[in-house]
Scaffold this motif. Structure first.
Motif, PDB file in Angstrom:
ATOM      1  N   PHE A   2       0.918  -1.339  -0.047  1.00 14.45           N
ATOM      2  CA  PHE A   2      -0.004  -0.070  -0.031  1.00 14.45           C
ATOM      3  C   PHE A   2       0.937   1.321  -0.017  1.00 14.45           C
ATOM      4  O   PHE A   2       1.967   1.456   0.651  1.00 14.45           O
ATOM      5  CB  PHE A   2      -1.064   0.017   1.194  1.00 14.45           C
ATOM      6  N   LYS A   3       0.351   2.312  -0.890  1.00 11.09           N
ATOM      7  CA  LYS A   3       0.957   3.573  -0.604  1.00 11.09           C
ATOM      8  C   LYS A   3       0.523   4.190   0.560  1.00 11.09           C
ATOM      9  O   LYS A   3       1.295   5.201   0.935  1.00 11.09           O
ATOM     10  CB  LYS A   3       0.647   4.392  -1.891  1.00 11.09           C
ATOM     11  N   SER A   4      -0.720   3.903   1.023  1.00 17.15           N
ATOM     12  CA  SER A   4      -1.070   4.445   2.410  1.00 17.15           C
ATOM     13  C   SER A   4      -0.764   3.712   3.652  1.00 17.15           C
ATOM     14  O   SER A   4      -0.625   2.295   3.540  1.00 17.15           O
ATOM     15  CB  SER A   4      -2.695   4.503   2.226  1.00 17.15           C
ATOM     16  N   LYS A   5      -0.752   4.287   4.565  1.00 19.19           N
ATOM     17  CA  LYS A   5      -0.555   3.566   6.075  1.00 19.19           C
ATOM     18  C   LYS A   5      -1.419   3.710   6.816  1.00 19.19           C
ATOM     19  O   LYS A   5      -1.597   3.404   7.966  1.00 19.19           O
ATOM     20  CB  LYS A   5       0.638   4.433   6.819  1.00 19.19           C
ATOM     21  N   LYS A   6      -2.705   4.145   6.289  1.00 18.84           N
ATOM     22  CA  LYS A   6      -4.002   4.146   7.065  1.00 18.84           C
ATOM     23  C   LYS A   6      -5.019   3.042   6.789  1.00 18.84           C
ATOM     24  O   LYS A   6      -5.791   3.121   6.260  1.00 18.84           O
ATOM     25  CB  LYS A   6      -5.023   5.508   6.617  1.00 18.84           C
ATOM     26  N   LEU A   7      -4.437   2.055   7.520  1.00 16.36           N
ATOM     27  CA  LEU A   7      -4.941   0.611   7.361  1.00 16.36           C
ATOM     28  C   LEU A   7      -5.137   0.053   8.633  1.00 16.36           C
ATOM     29  O   LEU A   7      -4.613  -0.093   9.495  1.00 16.36           O
ATOM     30  CB  LEU A   7      -3.926  -0.463   6.788  1.00 16.36           C
ATOM     31  N   PHE A   8      -6.667  -0.183   8.846  1.00 15.68           N
ATOM     32  CA  PHE A   8      -7.268  -0.546   9.994  1.00 15.68           C
ATOM     33  C   PHE A   8      -8.233  -1.904   9.865  1.00 15.68           C
ATOM     34  O   PHE A   8      -8.740  -2.068   8.815  1.00 15.68           O
ATOM     35  CB  PHE A   8      -8.300   0.607  10.494  1.00 15.68           C
ATOM     36  N   ASN A   9      -8.470  -2.385  11.006  1.00 19.31           N
ATOM     37  CA  ASN A   9      -9.464  -3.622  11.319  1.00 19.31           C
ATOM     38  C   ASN A   9     -10.279  -3.515  12.387  1.00 19.31           C
ATOM     39  O   ASN A   9      -9.704  -3.262  13.405  1.00 19.31           O
ATOM     40  CB  ASN A   9      -8.239  -4.886  11.296  1.00 19.31           C
ATOM     41  N   LEU A  10     -11.504  -4.056  12.080  1.00 18.50           N
ATOM     42  CA  LEU A  10     -12.422  -4.199  13.297  1.00 18.50           C
ATOM     43  C   LEU A  10     -12.412  -5.705  13.522  1.00 18.50           C
ATOM     44  O   LEU A  10     -12.671  -6.475  12.712  1.00 18.50           O
ATOM     45  CB  LEU A  10     -13.607  -3.867  12.982  1.00 18.50           C
TER      46      LEU A  10
END
Length: 151
Positions: free
Chosen positions: A87-95
């Motif tokens: 990913f180019k983004s680092k805004k990765l989240f999990n519920l």
């Protein structure tokens, strides 16, 4: 700058998450990534794929998401392990459906019940390259009642 948000997952949890994002962030670019087991028809839970098609939500592959800068990627019962380096983004989240660090992996809601735990909960955490090992953002703990099921 427009928010770019993707919910990857399936069932009610992904649909409810998508509804929330679409209602709260009307000007965002919203995308969906669908689990491989979702063929677009409702079963014991509604289909996220069907919901997206009915609501004009653009469906991407996981690979499509890799190149989107500043993407907010949210996993809601997603069936793939995320490789953050892609990913180019680092805004990765999990519920996650347990109080991490207990019960990592998939389909965890049943284990606290089967193991006679008094409490269970949900965790929102950052996605890292482990399985449910990212930094915990928040948790909600709740009592398990005698008639509770994993459903």
């Amino acid at each position: 700058m427009f928010l770019k948000i993707c919910i990857a997952g399936n069932f009610n949890i992904a649909i409810n998450g998508a509804r929330h994002i679409l209602n709260k962030y009307k000007d965002c670019q919203f995308f969906a990534v669908i689990n491989k087991s979702d063929f677009g028809s409702n079963s014991w839970q509604p289909s996220y794929k069907k919901f997206c098609k009915q609501n004009g939500i653009k469906i991407l592959s996981l690979n499509d998401c890799y190149s989107i800068k500043n993407l907010i990627f949210i996993s809601l019962h997603f069936d793939k392990i995320i490789k953050t380096k892609n990913f180019k983004s680092k805004k990765l989240f999990n519920l996650h459906f347990s109080l991490l660090p207990s019960y990592k992996g998939m389909h965890t809601a049943v284990f606290p019940i089967l193991n006679g735990e008094k409490y269970s909960g949900v965790t929102i955490h950052k996605i890292d390259d482990g399985i449910d090992t990212g930094d915990i953002i928040t948790q909600k703990k709740f009592k398990i009642h005698i008639n509770d099921t994993a459903k």
